[in-house]
Design a protein around this motif. Structure first.
Motif, PDB file in Angstrom:
ATOM      1  N   ASP A  27      49.732  11.141  82.141  1.00  0.00           N
ATOM      2  CA  ASP A  27      49.991  11.216  83.574  1.00  0.00           C
ATOM      3  C   ASP A  27      48.659  11.308  84.306  1.00  0.00           C
ATOM      4  O   ASP A  27      47.764  12.052  83.895  1.00  0.00           O
ATOM      5  CB  ASP A  27      50.853  12.432  83.899  1.00  0.00           C
ATOM      6  CG  ASP A  27      52.246  12.333  83.297  1.00  0.00           C
ATOM      7  OD1 ASP A  27      52.637  11.235  82.861  1.00  0.00           O
ATOM      8  OD2 ASP A  27      52.941  13.361  83.264  1.00  0.00           O
ATOM      9  N   GLY A 115      55.052  10.572  83.942  1.00  0.00           N
ATOM     10  CA  GLY A 115      56.153  10.375  82.997  1.00  0.00           C
ATOM     11  C   GLY A 115      56.538   8.911  82.932  1.00  0.00           C
ATOM     12  O   GLY A 115      55.687   8.052  82.714  1.00  0.00           O
ATOM     13  N   THR A 133      60.223   3.525  80.022  1.00  0.00           N
ATOM     14  CA  THR A 133      59.989   4.534  78.985  1.00  0.00           C
ATOM     15  C   THR A 133      59.143   4.037  77.817  1.00  0.00           C
ATOM     16  O   THR A 133      58.899   4.780  76.880  1.00  0.00           O
ATOM     17  CB  THR A 133      61.337   5.032  78.426  1.00  0.00           C
ATOM     18  OG1 THR A 133      62.030   3.909  77.867  1.00  0.00           O
ATOM     19  CG2 THR A 133      62.184   5.670  79.507  1.00  0.00           C
ATOM     20  N   ALA A 136      53.947   5.952  77.066  1.00  0.00           N
ATOM     21  CA  ALA A 136      53.707   7.224  77.749  1.00  0.00           C
ATOM     22  C   ALA A 136      52.222   7.516  77.938  1.00  0.00           C
ATOM     23  O   ALA A 136      51.841   8.255  78.842  1.00  0.00           O
ATOM     24  CB  ALA A 136      54.352   8.366  76.969  1.00  0.00           C
TER      25      ALA A 136
END
Length: 172
Positions: A27, A115, A133, A136
């Motif tokens: 992140d 995220g 997804t 990451a």
């Protein structure tokens, strides 16, 4: 020169430069100023995020945010097939935006990675938020892209890069 990274190429290909240290970022907030200083309006430039290299030295998996000299942008995702070949698929197709300055004028790019949410902002205007997804963490790289349909010869200048990670680690 003068705190500016200039990427220049005279062939129809993509040239990328990873941030030093090949650090893996999860992140983060990233900002950079970028300008297509020379080249065809069809040329592109921008950032790879959450990238990972394959067996060669190229990035195989990634998200790629690309601006073009005509004031458009696209977002790509690099995937690897069963044979180990990397393919770029469009997550967001070529989209014109009044927020993007055209060739010769600087753009302030901001990417927020939190995220599964990736937000792409240019000159203070949110262009797109992508939820995915697949990746990451990964490395960050700057790039210049002299597309096959463009005239050969491109120069892109990047300056005032700042990356504020929430978490980072060296690749193992």
């Amino acid at each position: 020169t003068n705190s500016t990274l200039t990427m220049q190429l005279d062939k129809n290909k993509l040239l990328w430069e990873p941030l030093p240290g090949m650090i893996s970022y999860g992140d983060f907030t990233l900002t950079v100023n970028a300008v297509l200083a020379k080249g065809d309006q069809n040329n592109g430039y921008g950032l790879y995020i959450r990238g990972a290299a394959g067996q060669g030295s190229d990035l195989n998996t990634y998200y790629r945010f690309e601006l073009y000299g005509d004031g458009s942008y696209a977002i790509f995702k690099g995937t690897v097939d069963q044979n180990g070949n990397s393919t770029a698929m469009k997550v967001v197709t070529y989209t014109l935006s009044s927020a993007i300055q055209k060739q010769g004028k600087p753009n302030h790019i901001m990417i927020l990675a939190n995220g599964t949410s990736l937000s792409f902002i240019v000159n203070g205007q949110l262009l797109k938020t992508v939820i995915d997804t697949s990746y990451a963490t990964g490395s960050v790289a700057l790039f210049a892209s002299n597309l096959p349909e463009a005239q050969p010869g491109i120069q892109v200048q990047f300056s005032q890069l700042a990356l504020y990670p929430s978490h980072m680690s060296k690749p193992s």
